[in-house]
Motif scaffolding. Structure first.
Motif, PDB file in Angstrom:
ATOM      1  N   THR A  19       0.822  -1.220   0.000  1.00 17.47           N
ATOM      2  CA  THR A  19       0.000   0.000   0.000  1.00 17.47           C
ATOM      3  C   THR A  19       0.852   1.265   0.000  1.00 17.47           C
ATOM      4  O   THR A  19       2.059   1.200  -0.164  1.00 17.47           O
ATOM      5  N   SER A  20       0.205   2.388   0.148  1.00 11.59           N
ATOM      6  CA  SER A  20       0.793   3.718   0.003  1.00 11.59           C
ATOM      7  C   SER A  20       2.213   3.883   0.552  1.00 11.59           C
ATOM      8  O   SER A  20       2.517   3.500   1.665  1.00 11.59           O
ATOM      9  N   SER A  21       3.079   4.513  -0.242  1.00 13.73           N
ATOM     10  CA  SER A  21       4.464   4.728   0.169  1.00 13.73           C
ATOM     11  C   SER A  21       5.074   5.818  -0.681  1.00 13.73           C
ATOM     12  O   SER A  21       4.599   6.131  -1.762  1.00 13.73           O
ATOM     13  N   ILE A  22       6.145   6.409  -0.185  1.00 10.77           N
ATOM     14  CA  ILE A  22       6.917   7.375  -0.969  1.00 10.77           C
ATOM     15  C   ILE A  22       8.385   7.234  -0.584  1.00 10.77           C
ATOM     16  O   ILE A  22       8.718   7.094   0.587  1.00 10.77           O
ATOM     17  N   THR A  23       9.254   7.195  -1.580  1.00 11.43           N
ATOM     18  CA  THR A  23      10.680   7.041  -1.345  1.00 11.43           C
ATOM     19  C   THR A  23      11.443   8.036  -2.202  1.00 11.43           C
ATOM     20  O   THR A  23      11.149   8.184  -3.382  1.00 11.43           O
ATOM     21  N   PHE A  24      12.407   8.715  -1.605  1.00  8.95           N
ATOM     22  CA  PHE A  24      13.299   9.569  -2.377  1.00  8.95           C
ATOM     23  C   PHE A  24      14.554   8.784  -2.683  1.00  8.95           C
ATOM     24  O   PHE A  24      14.992   7.976  -1.874  1.00  8.95           O
ATOM     25  N   PHE A  52      18.016  12.585  -9.266  1.00  5.97           N
ATOM     26  CA  PHE A  52      17.205  12.752  -8.073  1.00  5.97           C
ATOM     27  C   PHE A  52      15.802  12.313  -8.420  1.00  5.97           C
ATOM     28  O   PHE A  52      15.273  12.712  -9.456  1.00  5.97           O
ATOM     29  N   GLY A  53      15.225  11.484  -7.587  1.00  7.96           N
ATOM     30  CA  GLY A  53      13.906  10.995  -7.940  1.00  7.96           C
ATOM     31  C   GLY A  53      13.043  10.670  -6.757  1.00  7.96           C
ATOM     32  O   GLY A  53      13.467  10.705  -5.597  1.00  7.96           O
ATOM     33  N   VAL A  54      11.818  10.343  -7.092  1.00  2.59           N
ATOM     34  CA  VAL A  54      10.834   9.947  -6.098  1.00  2.59           C
ATOM     35  C   VAL A  54      10.047   8.785  -6.695  1.00  2.59           C
ATOM     36  O   VAL A  54       9.813   8.739  -7.903  1.00  2.59           O
ATOM     37  N   ARG A  55       9.725   7.807  -5.881  1.00  3.18           N
ATOM     38  CA  ARG A  55       8.884   6.721  -6.362  1.00  3.18           C
ATOM     39  C   ARG A  55       8.035   6.253  -5.202  1.00  3.18           C
ATOM     40  O   ARG A  55       8.373   6.474  -4.030  1.00  3.18           O
ATOM     41  N   GLY A  56       6.952   5.621  -5.533  1.00  8.47           N
ATOM     42  CA  GLY A  56       6.090   5.185  -4.449  1.00  8.47           C
ATOM     43  C   GLY A  56       4.870   4.474  -4.971  1.00  8.47           C
ATOM     44  O   GLY A  56       4.752   4.166  -6.170  1.00  8.47           O
ATOM     45  N   ARG A  57       3.987   4.227  -4.077  1.00 12.49           N
ATOM     46  CA  ARG A  57       2.799   3.444  -4.382  1.00 12.49           C
ATOM     47  C   ARG A  57       1.583   4.203  -3.895  1.00 12.49           C
ATOM     48  O   ARG A  57       1.583   4.757  -2.788  1.00 12.49           O
ATOM     49  N   ILE A  58       0.582   4.289  -4.748  1.00 15.79           N
ATOM     50  CA  ILE A  58      -0.656   4.969  -4.377  1.00 15.79           C
ATOM     51  C   ILE A  58      -1.570   4.006  -3.627  1.00 15.79           C
ATOM     52  O   ILE A  58      -2.100   4.309  -2.566  1.00 15.79           O
ATOM     53  N   ASN A  59      -1.737   2.833  -4.210  1.00 10.63           N
ATOM     54  CA  ASN A  59      -2.523   1.773  -3.555  1.00 10.63           C
ATOM     55  C   ASN A  59      -2.072   0.432  -4.150  1.00 10.63           C
ATOM     56  O   ASN A  59      -1.015   0.355  -4.771  1.00 10.63           O
TER      57      ASN A  59
ATOM     58  N   THR B  18      -0.601  26.256  12.142  1.00 17.83           N
ATOM     59  CA  THR B  18       0.015  25.301  13.052  1.00 17.83           C
ATOM     60  C   THR B  18       1.517  25.561  13.113  1.00 17.83           C
ATOM     61  O   THR B  18       2.001  26.519  12.542  1.00 17.83           O
ATOM     62  N   THR B  19       2.244  24.725  13.789  1.00 18.69           N
ATOM     63  CA  THR B  19       3.686  24.939  13.915  1.00 18.69           C
ATOM     64  C   THR B  19       4.471  24.178  12.853  1.00 18.69           C
ATOM     65  O   THR B  19       3.895  23.600  11.942  1.00 18.69           O
ATOM     66  N   SER B  20       5.775  24.202  12.974  1.00 13.32           N
ATOM     67  CA  SER B  20       6.735  23.703  11.980  1.00 13.32           C
ATOM     68  C   SER B  20       6.338  22.409  11.261  1.00 13.32           C
ATOM     69  O   SER B  20       5.922  21.434  11.877  1.00 13.32           O
ATOM     70  N   SER B  21       6.500  22.401   9.945  1.00  5.92           N
ATOM     71  CA  SER B  21       6.150  21.226   9.145  1.00  5.92           C
ATOM     72  C   SER B  21       6.833  21.304   7.799  1.00  5.92           C
ATOM     73  O   SER B  21       7.250  22.366   7.358  1.00  5.92           O
ATOM     74  N   ILE B  22       6.949  20.167   7.134  1.00  7.45           N
ATOM     75  CA  ILE B  22       7.460  20.132   5.757  1.00  7.45           C
ATOM     76  C   ILE B  22       6.753  19.001   5.028  1.00  7.45           C
ATOM     77  O   ILE B  22       6.578  17.913   5.566  1.00  7.45           O
ATOM     78  N   THR B  23       6.295  19.279   3.816  1.00  3.24           N
ATOM     79  CA  THR B  23       5.585  18.289   3.019  1.00  3.24           C
ATOM     80  C   THR B  23       6.126  18.314   1.594  1.00  3.24           C
ATOM     81  O   THR B  23       6.300  19.392   1.021  1.00  3.24           O
ATOM     82  N   PHE B  24       6.382  17.147   1.049  1.00  4.13           N
ATOM     83  CA  PHE B  24       6.747  17.047  -0.356  1.00  4.13           C
ATOM     84  C   PHE B  24       5.494  16.721  -1.148  1.00  4.13           C
ATOM     85  O   PHE B  24       4.630  15.992  -0.670  1.00  4.13           O
ATOM     86  N   PHE B  25       5.408  17.216  -2.355  1.00  3.92           N
ATOM     87  CA  PHE B  25       4.235  16.899  -3.161  1.00  3.92           C
ATOM     88  C   PHE B  25       4.628  16.971  -4.632  1.00  3.92           C
ATOM     89  O   PHE B  25       5.698  17.475  -4.987  1.00  3.92           O
ATOM     90  N   GLY B  26       3.756  16.491  -5.462  1.00  2.00           N
ATOM     91  CA  GLY B  26       4.016  16.553  -6.887  1.00  2.00           C
ATOM     92  C   GLY B  26       2.952  15.812  -7.646  1.00  2.00           C
ATOM     93  O   GLY B  26       2.079  15.161  -7.049  1.00  2.00           O
ATOM     94  N   TYR B  27       2.978  15.944  -8.938  1.00  2.00           N
ATOM     95  CA  TYR B  27       2.090  15.147  -9.772  1.00  2.00           C
ATOM     96  C   TYR B  27       2.648  15.107 -11.177  1.00  2.00           C
ATOM     97  O   TYR B  27       3.381  16.009 -11.588  1.00  2.00           O
TER      98      TYR B  27
END
Lengths: 330, 330, 330
Positions: A19-24, A52-59, B18-27
């Motif tokens: 299931t869901s995951s994200i890896t840099f 530099f990349g990202v990979r992962g699983r949505i479901n 809210t306080t300190s946070s970091i989120t990666f995102f993309g599509y």
């Protein structure tokens, strides 16, 4: 597909999607190259690749993969660009579908992840004939590193990254491998397409084998290609495309031996004939290269490679080179 | 502002920072496009957008947002570039301040996040007239998706990303929306600026409305624009800018219905008049487009969009296109 | 080396290497610049720098660092590029080795991280003479912020990022600092190389000192440089290279006082002589600048800098500028 790992985008190592995951991930290849040309030797520090990349699983059914090449010496203009980027529907192990940009499923050498090559450079024949080495398209694939049989079948533009297709016809590229014996894996690749317009086609095929016996591995491959081609389509990572004749071919054979966990010497012989109809000196389009190298693994993620390349191009042997590369993966 | 989410950079969904946070995102948006032009049909696999970003919060008063566009088909030179990137002082919900690069606060269509558009393409009028669609500047903004009223008021270069302003005068752009009824949100936008030099000004305004009634949503918008403009300033994501007259305008109306959680058909009619003073055939600068589409959500983060576009440009109807896009968000 | 932090890539603050880790980092510098030129004042919102990176540790012996510059206003073509990227073997504190791309170890001003500069711009002399400011190569280094003595010795191409070396000879660059007294740190830098070909050499040296006494800090530096140079090699971040004579030199002295944790006024005087043999008006290649500034720290990761620059170039004083920058780090 994807340069990081052949199977992670489409499931776990066991082949069962999670299931869901994200890896840099990423790696940089710092390199020192010295070319012994006539009349002048040149030498330079530079980067081979920096990714530099990202990979992962949505479901359980969808995974994704995206990577950026940031080395100044890969794209033709030296700028970073989106390399492999695709979404995969991998619910069924034998009929996964990927859409996006990825390597053409052609050649064992090209299928080898760019951070796991046994010599610093890919074979000349793979860099020159499996071009564009990456492209946009759709791919049907099945099997994993756990199965005896694996296949990939792709429908792609044929024009390579950075440009839309210039014609309506798409290229068909496919590859299959089979674990024939415990120590022997064999493969075959083909491609049929229209690289430049809708009239001139191109046909390519290749055969390859990998023997893995105890600490020894021997890999060989032959590729034949004929018809139209697009000189502008980038081949291997930063390789300079050469002018091709109507028919061209090449092959390599490479042997490596793991003396210890850390030390692996390697020998590779290869030739590439850019125009099989041309046999006259001094310009025959024919080149040979012999590579003597050693890989030293400080850590599984830190590797030093030193290669001495003895080259002969058009019967001229003043092209030797010494390459030293330090790679770190994260 | 920001393409990922309208409100996250400026607080949580409740509007409370809210306080300190970091989120990666993309599509990534893998796409297959087929254009039925005369005399020739073209088709290609490519990417629409491929974005990677980071956003987060430093403390209760400051948040940040930065994203990179990596698709080969958005910037004019095909290279990746820094898209939206800004720091926001969001201590007070009704007087937040952002500095950096972001979309001009003009038009409901432009304000819609690029991964949440109901049709694959934005409306022609938004792509052509809200140009530069992104710019550097300062913005004052208030409200959130939880408040009935929201507004944005920006001071921007007017020359778009990738270049410094060529004159001393800045552009003023503003937008406000109001939830008039439970099912009706209305909005208005304006812009006054100097896109090319300090003498020639530009005035634009627009009105829009969104009806959300049970599973039906109907959205409409009208934009009028006159005066100087900068043809080089990139409009919508990869849209080719057309030559404009002194006065130009356009509108669209779009209806979508959520048949189920996964399936949403959509219809859109739009027109764009690049020069309202020009009425002569064959070149009138007038175009109409009717889009028939369907959105299928395999998962809230995996969407398939198929659009058929029936276009008429300068009374010539040989411009239809079929687009299919698979989007994965992470 | 590396712009993020001087010591993190090569160990923890205590100087003891730790085990496997990965950290993302970055910062964006939104800026408003107004230049009071004759006959016309210009002003623009833009970015100074926008950087994204990753750094970490593979094991007790190897660490890595990689960062991308994404601002449209740093590289000569406005595209993002790989900035600092290197692997470091840091098993022994006094003999660490880095390979990849990094800043030349020359000048205290250049060694200061780009997000920790006391004034918005680096000194003119550092931007003009420590060029290329970044390059590919190998570096031997020792010491840390915890030791009295630190040194760096690098072998580099001399041609800067984005290009391979054009000759076989490499540049040697070195720097050492020593904490002479509790409040006084002194440093010296040198460089000897062949920036253009194998015949024309270049020699540079510099001296610097930093006095840190209670809330006051005073920093000064002198740089002398002679011989061949490469005008194309980018100097400081986005600085426009000027034409140099055979001998050139410059210096700055800067004083800052921490009135409170948040407020730090700063004064800087500097001069740069692009050609010490040229003394004639109106073109003498000589410029002076006086900077009056204030730094305000909303948070240790959010800083506002306002600088007024009073410049005199070739005895012409119509070059003043007002710069305001908001920086957020993450």
């Amino acid at each position: 597909q994807g340069c990081e790992d052949d199977i992670a985008p489409t499931g776990t190592k066991s082949g069962v999607p999670t299931t869901s995951s994200i890896t840099f991930f990423g790696y940089i290849q710092g390199q020192y190259s010295s070319e012994f040309l006539q009349p002048e030797t040149t030498s330079s520090f530079h980067f081979k690749r920096a990714r530099f990349g990202v990979r992962g699983r949505i479901n359980r059914s969808f995974s994704y993969y995206a990577s950026l090449e940031a080395s100044d010496f890969v794209s033709s203009d030296g700028n970073p660009y989106l390399l492999d980027a695709f979404i995969t529907w991998d619910k069924h192990e034998w009929a996964k579908i990927s859409m996006g940009s990825f390597k053409q499923p052609f050649s064992r050498d090209v299928a080898t992840a760019c951070h796991s090559l046994t010599t610093i450079d890919r074979s000349i024949v793979a860099d020159q004939l499996v071009a564009p080495q990456r492209d946009y398209g759709l791919m049907l694939l099945g099997g994993s590193s756990k199965t005896k049989f694996r296949y990939s079948l792709a429908l792609m533009n044929g024009t390579g990254l950075g440009t839309k297709d210039t014609n309506k016809k798409k290229d068909v590229i496919g590859r299959a491998t089979y674990q024939l014996l415990n120590f022997l894996n064999v493969g075959a690749s083909f491609r049929y397409g229209y690289p430049t317009n809708e009239d001139d086609d191109r046909t390519s095929y290749g055969f390859d084998a990998l023997i893995s016996y105890k600490k020894l591995s021997v890999q060989g491959e032959y590729i034949y290609d004929e018809g139209a081609y697009n000189l502008g389509a980038d081949g291997g990572c930063g390789a300079t495309p050469v002018i091709l004749g109507d028919k061209r071919q090449g092959a390599y054979v490479m042997a490596a031996y793991k003396v210890s966990d850390k030390l692996q010497p390697v020998l590779k012989y290869e030739y590439f004939d850019a125009d099989t109809d041309l046999k006259v000196s001094p310009i025959s389009g024919y080149q040979e290269m012999f590579t003597v190298g050693v890989n030293y693994f400080f850590h599984k993620k830190v590797r030093l490679q030193v290669n001495y390349q003895i080259k002969e191009v058009d019967n001229n042997s003043d092209h030797d080179a010494l390459l030293a590369q330090v790679q770190v993966r994260f």
